[in-house]
Design a protein around this motif. Structure first.
Motif, short mmCIF file in Angstrom:
data_model
loop_
_atom_site.label_atom_id
_atom_site.label_comp_id
_atom_site.label_asym_id
_atom_site.label_seq_id
_atom_site.Cartn_x
_atom_site.Cartn_y
_atom_site.Cartn_z
N GLY A 290 1.20 -1.48 -0.33
CA GLY A 290 -0.03 0.33 0.34
C GLY A 290 0.84 1.44 0.01
O GLY A 290 2.00 1.13 -0.35
N GLU A 291 -0.35 2.41 0.27
CA GLU A 291 0.79 3.30 -0.16
C GLU A 291 1.50 3.41 1.52
O GLU A 291 2.01 3.46 2.65
N MET A 292 3.37 4.05 1.21
CA MET A 292 4.23 4.39 2.25
C MET A 292 4.00 5.88 2.97
O MET A 292 3.37 6.67 2.43
N PRO A 293 4.08 5.70 4.06
CA PRO A 293 4.44 6.62 4.93
C PRO A 293 5.14 7.68 4.81
O PRO A 293 5.83 7.99 4.23
N PRO A 294 4.98 9.16 4.92
CA PRO A 294 5.34 10.43 4.18
C PRO A 294 6.98 10.34 4.83
O PRO A 294 7.68 11.33 4.06
N GLY A 295 7.66 9.38 5.56
CA GLY A 295 8.92 10.13 6.62
C GLY A 295 9.74 9.01 5.78
O GLY A 295 10.77 9.19 6.06
N LEU A 296 9.21 8.45 4.53
CA LEU A 296 9.89 7.01 3.73
C LEU A 296 10.54 8.21 2.92
O LEU A 296 10.05 8.65 2.00
N ASN A 297 12.25 7.69 2.21
CA ASN A 297 12.60 7.68 0.89
C ASN A 297 12.26 9.11 1.41
O ASN A 297 12.26 10.50 0.25
N PRO A 298 12.87 10.07 1.56
CA PRO A 298 12.98 11.60 2.43
C PRO A 298 14.14 11.60 0.69
O PRO A 298 13.47 13.31 0.12
#
Length: 424
Positions: A290-298
């Motif tokens: 699913g959709e990843m949280p905003p903190g990943l892969n900055p």
């Protein structure tokens, strides 16, 4: 390997001028006196991760954790209300360790309706209340309500169980984690329950091992034999620079690009990787999480390799772009020894091939860890000689600077606070 441009305004280290750029000392990794201060200033004051909720799935599920740095053993248990409690693993009668199997100094786990002391059969319920005393009439003015198990502050974030040994924690767990970490909320940790764990007793200071996994400057050299020869040779010649570093409070993250191994030429892959469809950082078929949280892969890498979040003091969550994650724990046992734990988390395998792919990843990472541990024991013995007392760090080693500075800051704060309390 591709090199990524640094920000126009300067190097990563220069983004954080308080860290400095001068050579550093590793006295904090070879001093018994500093280690004793760390135990009081850090491991008895910071929030410490001790496991995940999957380890206590049902009412009465429990596990124990030996925590030498905090000089205690604790019990983690799920009560009848579904809440998770933590207690010091000490019977209130004569101080016997309450929960243990054949080896009293080793961790254990299980399920029970109550805890019964092996020594005199005092009993405690899952909320730590003392419920039964053998020959109670023989005791003098015993009020059982005053002799429950001693609780330890315990909070859960995203399924991770944290404890804090301070009498009154200075921050809630969420405040301690801060936005950089809480921006990971929503990652499907609960869907990744296929688990592989290994641990090792390492003859090196706990911070030295953390340092090894906070930079990738060493990877093309130390781990060259783990990668296809053509790939590792190109990586060593080009060098490696991560595209993103960030420091927030006591915590750190490094984020890197990745490679798609299945797109490499056949001669650059190992036969076992084709058989298992796994290798060089995990199974090749990423699950739909699913959709990843905003903190990943900055850094918005494409392809994305990994994000390594270093949670102070001794816990790491490392997310892989191929749809799985692992954790590292570094538990100090003396100034120059610690216990290293690694746990890899994947989705439950649907086929034998998926299971083999996960096992190949777990075996590969064990080899990486052993290579690092062996090198660090050599580092420990060398720096203990004090033949060299200053060490140069490059821009990629910014997170190392921060860990050692943060350790010193917590010690200074503790000394200042205790001195002030003594003056009163």
């Amino acid at each position: 390997m591709a090199r990524f441009p640094k920000p126009a305004e300067g190097s990563w280290t220069q983004h954080y001028p308080d860290l400095g750029t001068e050579p550093v000392s590793y006295e904090d990794s070879i001093s018994p006196e500093i280690y004793e201060l760390e135990r009081q200033a850090i491991f008895k004051r910071a929030w410490l991760n001790v496991g995940r909720v999957e380890q206590v799935p049902r009412t009465g599920s429990y596990f124990t954790k030996e925590m030498k740095a905090a000089n205690t053993s604790i019990i983690i248990v799920r009560n009848k209300s579904g809440e998770i409690n933590a207690f010091h693993n000490v019977c209130r009668h004569r101080g016997n360790k309450l929960v243990w199997d054949d080896m009293p100094l080793e961790d254990t786990s299980g399920m029970c309706r109550q805890f019964i002391c092996k020594y005199h059969a005092w009993r405690y319920d899952l909320d730590g209340n003392l419920t039964y005393v053998q020959q109670e009439e023989e005791f003098f003015d015993l009020d059982k309500s005053r002799y429950g198990l001693v609780p330890v502050h315990c909070e859960v974030w995203e399924g991770f169980i944290f404890v804090n040994f301070a009498q009154t924690p200075e921050q809630t767990l969420r405040e301690f984690l801060g936005p950089m970490i809480t921006d990971l909320e929503g990652y499907p940790f609960d869907k990744l329950t296929s688990r592989f764990t290994y641990r090792s007793e390492v003859n090196a200071n706990w911070k030295l091992y953390m340092d090894a996994f906070q930079e990738f400057y060493h990877a093309p050299v130390l781990h060259a034999n783990q990668s296809p020869t053509a790939y590792s040779k190109a990586a060593a010649e080009a060098g490696f620079e991560a595209p993103h570093y960030r420091i927030e409070g006591p915590h750190r993250v490094v984020s890197t690009s990745g490679v798609r191994v299945w797109e490499m030429a056949d001669e650059m892959r190992k036969p076992i990787e084709d058989i298992c469809q796994s290798g060089l950082f995990g199974p090749w078929d990423p699950p739909d999480l699913g959709e990843m949280p905003p903190g990943l892969n900055p850094a918005k890498c494409d392809p994305w390799g990994l994000d390594s979040f270093q949670l102070f003091p001794n816990f790491v969550i490392l997310f892989w772009g191929q749809g799985w994650y692992l954790t590292y724990h570094y538990w100090p046992t003396s100034f120059n020894t610690h216990t290293f734990e690694c746990t890899l988390y994947f989705p439950q395998p649907r086929t034998p091939r998926e299971r083999l792919g996960q096992e190949l990843a777990a075996a590969s990472f064990k080899e990486y860890g052993l290579q690092d541990a062996n090198t660090l024991e050599a580092t420990q013995s060398a720096i203990e000689s004090r033949g060299v007392q200053e060490f140069h760090l490059c821009d990629q080693e910014i997170l190392l600077r921060h860990l050692h500075k943060e350790t010193a800051t917590w010690i200074e704060d503790y000394q200042r606070t205790t001195a002030g309390a003594g003056a009163r």
